[in-house]
Design a protein around this motif. Structure first.
Motif, short mmCIF file in Angstrom:
data_model
loop_
_atom_site.label_atom_id
_atom_site.label_comp_id
_atom_site.label_asym_id
_atom_site.label_seq_id
_atom_site.Cartn_x
_atom_site.Cartn_y
_atom_site.Cartn_z
N GLU A 251 0.81 -1.22 0.00
CA GLU A 251 0.00 0.00 0.00
C GLU A 251 0.85 1.27 0.00
OE1 GLU A 251 -2.99 -0.03 3.02
OE2 GLU A 251 -3.79 -1.99 2.41
N PHE A 252 2.17 1.13 -0.05
CA PHE A 252 3.05 2.30 -0.11
C PHE A 252 3.35 2.66 -1.56
CE2 PHE A 252 3.93 0.38 4.00
CZ PHE A 252 4.05 1.47 4.85
N ASN A 253 3.32 3.96 -1.88
CA ASN A 253 3.79 4.35 -3.20
C ASN A 253 5.31 4.53 -3.17
OD1 ASN A 253 4.49 7.12 -2.42
ND2 ASN A 253 2.29 7.55 -2.42
N LEU A 254 5.90 4.70 -4.35
CA LEU A 254 7.36 4.72 -4.44
C LEU A 254 7.97 5.95 -3.79
CD1 LEU A 254 7.91 3.28 -8.03
CD2 LEU A 254 7.99 2.10 -5.82
N LEU A 255 7.19 7.02 -3.61
CA LEU A 255 7.70 8.19 -2.89
C LEU A 255 7.78 7.93 -1.39
CD1 LEU A 255 5.85 11.11 -4.73
CD2 LEU A 255 8.22 10.33 -5.03
N GLN A 256 6.95 7.02 -0.90
CA GLN A 256 6.97 6.68 0.53
C GLN A 256 8.04 5.65 0.85
OE1 GLN A 256 2.76 5.54 0.40
NE2 GLN A 256 2.34 7.07 1.98
N GLY A 257 8.48 4.90 -0.12
CA GLY A 257 9.52 3.91 0.11
C GLY A 257 9.57 2.89 -1.01
N GLN A 258 10.79 2.49 -1.38
CA GLN A 258 10.98 1.43 -2.37
C GLN A 258 11.22 0.12 -1.63
OE1 GLN A 258 11.33 1.07 -6.16
NE2 GLN A 258 10.88 -0.86 -5.12
N PHE A 259 10.39 -0.88 -1.91
CA PHE A 259 10.51 -2.17 -1.25
C PHE A 259 11.15 -3.20 -2.18
CE2 PHE A 259 7.36 -0.22 1.43
CZ PHE A 259 7.52 -0.81 2.68
N ALA A 260 11.89 -4.11 -1.58
CA ALA A 260 12.42 -5.27 -2.28
C ALA A 260 12.25 -6.48 -1.38
CB ALA A 260 13.89 -5.08 -2.63
N ALA A 261 12.26 -7.66 -1.97
CA ALA A 261 12.18 -8.90 -1.19
C ALA A 261 13.12 -9.92 -1.80
CB ALA A 261 10.74 -9.43 -1.17
N PHE A 262 13.70 -10.76 -0.95
CA PHE A 262 14.48 -11.87 -1.46
C PHE A 262 14.28 -13.10 -0.59
CE2 PHE A 262 17.36 -9.22 1.05
CZ PHE A 262 18.05 -10.11 1.87
#
Length: 422
Positions: A37-48
């Protein structure tokens, strides 16, 4: 006859080719779904994804405000560890400030869904107040309020505050040398601005018999005491502010005084406190719980964690004593860019030892945050033991965390924690 045997052989070969041995059925992919639910201005997420040895099995950047799936091809693994990274860039007076927070969960099951959302239940309101018919405003407390203009004689007792609230908020004050508090309460307010005029002399007086909550030890506590009006709708009112100037030094104390409006009925009380105890090697105490009535005291933690000789930037072993549910290990590098890596695992039973090894770091992240290549955390390691009265095991704890739908899940589960720096 020979021709018939050949045809029979060919038909049997075709049958075998169309009906594969069940033992050679291709393994299913391992996948997790992320609802972000976060936009890219609020934070960039990654997963591994990583296996139990720490080897990376899959990596992807997650889409902003949408659904993303990470898949490890044809592993057939029933469980993998998952690390979620959030990269945030804040604009400051000295330039962009970048940080990354990584959180690792163990042995997740394929097909699980992880929700990434902000559960903040408070909103802000600009509150302007004009006091009438007074000669002095001796003190004023606006819970969860930031003072823009302090009401005083020089401005004809006009005040301006930004209040972080849930639709219900209040203020209390002493006027004209009176020894008691008066107060004003607002309920079910949805707008973002409010201007009001108040004649304090017609407002109710607060009861002098104020409840107190005993704390486990003396320290400068960080606390959040709230009266609950409607927990499901997240309607709560702060009732624990002390009689001190806004922004003033937090006093050292071993009890909290509860200030609450007498004409407001609460369904329950939310008590959340954090405090550092310098004795016994030093530890931080955490407590988060809902009560039917204001409690008289908060209990001490009867469990603990202690270090072993195994502790480097990537690998740590922790001794567990007493009964608790989870071990949360946090490593930090406060340089710029700042790095925080949290690893959440189950507690050892029967005073055993928990060993945690951080997984490998994907190049996609470590090329941006180079200290991750060598697990450089300046030896700052925080280890917290967590007990929940109404959660059974790390699997149920993960379910609450990854569903991420209730800002009060820890309070409902009655959380107590004890954290040490190793």
């Amino acid at each position: 006859m020979h021709k018939i045997n050949v045809l029979l052989f060919l038909s049997m070969f075709a049958f075998w080719g169309c009906h594969k041995d069940p033992g050679t059925t291709p393994k299913e992919d391992f996948s997790l779904v992320f609802e972000n639910e976060f936009n890219l201005l609020q934070g960039q997420f990654a997963a591994f994804l990583s296996d139990q040895e720490g080897a990376i099995k899959a990596f992807r950047w997650l889409d902003g405000v949408g659904s993303s799936t990470i898949t490890a091809k044809n592993l057939g693994e029933e469980q993998l560890n998952c690390t979620i990274a959030k990269i945030t860039i804040l604009d400051t007076s000295s330039g962009p400030d970048t940080s990354i927070v990584l959180t690792t969960y163990e042995k997740l099951v394929s097909g699980s869904t992880i929700n990434l959302r902000n559960l903040n239940y408070k909103k802000s309101i600009d509150y302007r107040i004009q006091f009438k018919n007074i000669t002095s405003l001796d003190t004023i407390i606006v819970p969860d309020g930031v003072t823009f203009v302090k009401p005083q004689a020089s401005n004809n007792f006009f005040g301006h505050y930004k209040i972080y609230q849930t639709g219900d908020f209040w203020l209390r004050f002493k006027i004209d040398g009176e020894p008691y508090w008066r107060y004003m309460i607002y309920n079910n307010f949805e707008d973002t601005e409010l201007s009001d005029q108040i004649d304090p002399h017609i407002l109710p007086k607060m009861n002098d018999n104020l409840p107190k909550i005993g704390l486990p030890f003396y320290t400068n506590w960080d606390y959040n005491l709230e009266g609950v009006l409607d927990l499901e709708a997240a309607r709560l009112i702060p009732i624990g502010d002390l009689d001190r100037a806004p922004g003033g030094a937090i006093p050292v104390l071993n009890q909290l005084t509860v200030y609450k409006p007498d004409n407001q009925i609460f369904n329950s009380y939310h008590v959340k406190v954090t405090g550092f105890n310098g004795s016994g090697g030093g530890y931080t105490y955490y407590y988060d719980r809902l009560f039917d009535q204001v409690p008289s005291t908060l209990p001490e933690a009867d469990f603990d964690v202690s270090p072993t000789t195994l502790n480097d930037g990537r690998l740590i072993a922790v001794n567990c004593s007493g009964d608790f549910d989870a071990v949360v290990i946090t490593r930090k590098n406060n340089n710029k860019p700042s790095i925080t890596w949290q690893y959440i695992t189950g507690a050892a039973k029967d005073n055993g030892t928990v060993t945690v090894r951080l997984p490998d770091t994907p190049d996609e992240i470590s090329n941006i945050f180079t200290p991750l290549k060598s697990y450089n955390f300046a030896q700052q390691t925080l280890v917290r033991a967590e007990r929940y009265e109404f959660i059974d095991g790390i699997g149920e704890l993960y379910a609450r965390m990854l569903t991420n739908s209730d800002p009060f899940w820890q309070a409902k589960a009655q959380m107590m924690g004890k954290e040490r720096q190793f």
